[in-house]
Design a protein around this motif. Structure first.
Motif, PDB file in Angstrom:
ATOM      1  N   THR A 185       6.419 -29.707 -45.790  1.00  0.00           N
ATOM      2  CA  THR A 185       6.394 -30.680 -44.701  1.00  0.00           C
ATOM      3  C   THR A 185       6.075 -29.965 -43.389  1.00  0.00           C
ATOM      4  O   THR A 185       6.259 -28.745 -43.259  1.00  0.00           O
ATOM      5  CB  THR A 185       7.751 -31.382 -44.547  1.00  0.00           C
ATOM      6  OG1 THR A 185       8.747 -30.399 -44.186  1.00  0.00           O
ATOM      7  CG2 THR A 185       8.164 -32.073 -45.851  1.00  0.00           C
ATOM      8  N   TYR A 186       5.629 -30.731 -42.410  1.00  0.00           N
ATOM      9  CA  TYR A 186       5.290 -30.134 -41.114  1.00  0.00           C
ATOM     10  C   TYR A 186       6.549 -29.610 -40.422  1.00  0.00           C
ATOM     11  O   TYR A 186       6.511 -28.563 -39.765  1.00  0.00           O
ATOM     12  CB  TYR A 186       4.584 -31.159 -40.241  1.00  0.00           C
ATOM     13  CG  TYR A 186       4.020 -30.572 -38.978  1.00  0.00           C
ATOM     14  CD1 TYR A 186       2.961 -29.665 -39.026  1.00  0.00           C
ATOM     15  CD2 TYR A 186       4.544 -30.899 -37.728  1.00  0.00           C
ATOM     16  CE1 TYR A 186       2.432 -29.109 -37.870  1.00  0.00           C
ATOM     17  CE2 TYR A 186       4.027 -30.347 -36.570  1.00  0.00           C
ATOM     18  CZ  TYR A 186       2.970 -29.448 -36.646  1.00  0.00           C
ATOM     19  OH  TYR A 186       2.457 -28.890 -35.497  1.00  0.00           O
ATOM     20  N   LYS A 187       7.669 -30.306 -40.588  1.00  0.00           N
ATOM     21  CA  LYS A 187       8.922 -29.837 -39.982  1.00  0.00           C
ATOM     22  C   LYS A 187       9.335 -28.488 -40.558  1.00  0.00           C
ATOM     23  O   LYS A 187       9.782 -27.596 -39.837  1.00  0.00           O
ATOM     24  CB  LYS A 187      10.032 -30.875 -40.201  1.00  0.00           C
ATOM     25  CG  LYS A 187       9.879 -32.125 -39.367  1.00  0.00           C
ATOM     26  CD  LYS A 187      11.044 -33.081 -39.603  1.00  0.00           C
ATOM     27  CE  LYS A 187      10.882 -34.344 -38.751  1.00  0.00           C
ATOM     28  NZ  LYS A 187      11.995 -35.299 -38.994  1.00  0.00           N
TER      29      LYS A 187
ATOM     30  N   LYS B 195       9.773 -24.791 -38.720  1.00  0.00           N
ATOM     31  CA  LYS B 195      10.977 -23.974 -38.904  1.00  0.00           C
ATOM     32  C   LYS B 195      10.600 -22.559 -39.349  1.00  0.00           C
ATOM     33  O   LYS B 195      11.178 -21.574 -38.873  1.00  0.00           O
ATOM     34  CB  LYS B 195      11.893 -24.640 -39.946  1.00  0.00           C
ATOM     35  CG  LYS B 195      13.160 -23.861 -40.241  1.00  0.00           C
ATOM     36  CD  LYS B 195      14.027 -24.588 -41.270  1.00  0.00           C
ATOM     37  CE  LYS B 195      15.284 -23.782 -41.583  1.00  0.00           C
ATOM     38  NZ  LYS B 195      16.146 -24.475 -42.573  1.00  0.00           N
TER      39      LYS B 195
END
Length: 482
Positions: free
Chosen positions: A135-137, A141
């Protein structure tokens, strides 16, 4: 990032010159997370016990390499290194007390050092995230993760809290397969299996971005896909351009062997030959076609070099299987006949005039006698002492996958008893690594004067991973043969 070492040289022109620098990767936590249902997808035959590999097997490998390649890091310090706390730090790449040798070079350390550069870190995180479908999140991170921790995540697939975010890359311990040093060039691999795509990406970033290799960036050779390959039908299974380092051997300053195998395709070998000739890296390339079987996997699983005039090989690969058409049940031998091994040599200066070898032993003899100038007869040591069923059993546990630290001094697994007998019959001393390390520490043995020795390495768990010490090494500097 650490400053560039002006003395960091890249040059390998034989399989047996005195080893001076190599790339390795110590077993990481990802090996301890391989599950039975995914083992074969991740190219492992079995699940392994991580602590045994680390403390009871691989650590001996690193210690021995240190005595030969970087003795100042270990000689006189063995008792301290063997203490529990110091031992853990000495072999752990992200520990401040890690050995950090510039001769026995840890891949994870190099990766952490290039990740200190913010621009490189963002690019590599984006590339890994794309490959793994993150995911982009999670991508954001990872960008904010400390370089040493991020390097470990990229390799193990696991966050600091032990959460797995993508698959491990347990095959990175087999550093040979990610590339091969050919004279002063580095030929990068093009993996055949999805499980090795991420490790290939990481190594590409290291070779092109780490200061150690700054002077050699123009000498890095990448294998391209065929032009407009994406328009070809059946691209997933046919016409794939693949090449792995276990199928490439630098046998003399002007001669490279390339195996066509389960992992290296004819198209991959063809592209490599064109690039090596175009860039004047070598004059001769010999292609050795071995059966495309899991039993063999790579060229270096069926033979490796021990001395100028000495090779260890699986007999069924050394000579093409005999086929007798007059036998009533000859049809049963047809599949075996189709697995015959062939060797064809191409010469840059004689285009269109390939040289054919009757069998692999004839090729090895030609290398020893003509490329390396041996005056003594070529010797062949057979896996399992050429005795059924030990020949095949011991080849499976890497009896033919030996690493030469110097000419005549090679590392192999202690479990291959019949092959050990064959070495003894050919005049080699056989010593356990545990005993040799103690003798090197005490001064009873000398790395510079050791000759004609097979060093036996513990192998109960390492051998389950299907790869010997030739696989677990990427030499980047060897001495020329005198």
């Amino acid at each position: 990032m650490s400053a560039q070492n002006e003395n960091f040289k890249v040059k390998v022109n034989t399989e047996i010159g005195r080893l001076r620098k190599l790339l390795i990767h110590s077993p990481d936590s990802g090996l301890g997370k391989v599950v039975p249902s995914k083992a074969q997808d991740w190219l492992f035959e079995d699940i392994v016990h991580l602590d045994t590999i680390r403390k009871g097997e691989y650590d001996y490998y690193v210690k021995l390499l240190m005595y030969f390649l970087d003795p100042e890091k270990i000689k006189g310090k063995l008792a301290h290194i063997d203490s529990e706390e110091a031992n853990r730090a000495f072999f752990k790449p992200n520990d401040p007390q890690f050995h950090n040798s510039q001769a026995v070079v840890e891949v994870q350390n190099l990766l952490a050092e290039i990740l200190e550069n913010e621009s490189i870190r963002k690019k590599l995180v984006a590339a890994v995230a794309a490959i793994e479908g993150c995911t982009y999140k999670l991508q954001l991170k990872l960008v904010d993760t400390a370089p040493q921790e991020l390097a470990e995540i990229f390799i193990s697939g696991t966050l600091a809290d032990d959460t797995m975010i993508f698959a491990p890359i347990p095959n990175l311990i087999f550093t040979r397969d990610v590339g091969t040093t050919i004279n002063k060039h580095i030929l990068l691999n093009k993996p055949a299996k999805k499980a090795r795509v991420r490790e290939t990406l990481l190594m590409r970033y290291i070779f092109f971005n780490h200061p150690y290799f700054a002077e050699y960036q123009n000498n890095i050779i990448e294998i391209p896909d065929p032009t407009q390959h994406f328009l070809r039908p059946g691209e997933e299974t046919h016409y794939r351009t693949t090449l792995e380092g276990g199928d490439v051997m630098m046998v003399s300053p002007n001669h490279v062997l390339i195996g066509c195998s389960e992992r290296t395709s004819e198209e991959g070998a063809n592209e490599a030959i064109k690039l090596l000739f175009e860039q004047d890296v070598v004059e001769k390339v010999t292609v050795v076609k071995i059966p495309s079987k899991r039993d063999y996997m790579h060229l270096d699983t069926v033979f490796t070099q021990v001395k100028r005039n000495t090779w260890v090989i699986l007999n069924s690969i050394a000579h093409s299987p005999k086929y007798n058409a007059s036998e009533p049940i000859n049809f049963l031998k047809e599949p075996e006949r189709l697995e015959a091994t062939t060797a064809i040599q191409f010469n840059k200066n004689k285009p269109g005039e390939p040289k054919y070898f009757e069998h692999v032993e004839a090729l090895l003899n030609d290398i020893s006698q003509n490329d390396l100038g041996c005056t003594e007869p070529t010797k062949i040591i057979y896996s399992g002492n050429n005795t059924f069923p030990y020949d095949s059993r011991e080849q499976w546990t890497d009896s033919c996958n030996l690493l030469a630290i110097k000419e005549g001094v090679v590392l192999g697994y202690d479990r291959n008893d019949k092959t050990v007998e064959a070495f003894e019959a050919n005049g080699f001393k056989v010593v356990k690594v545990q005993d040799l390390i103690q003798d090197l520490e005490s001064g009873q043995a000398n790395a510079d004067t050791l000759t004609d020795t097979l060093i036996l390495m513990p192998s109960a768990e390492l051998s389950r991973a299907r790869g010997g010490f030739h696989c677990m090494s990427l030499p980047i500097l060897r001495d020329d043969l005198s």
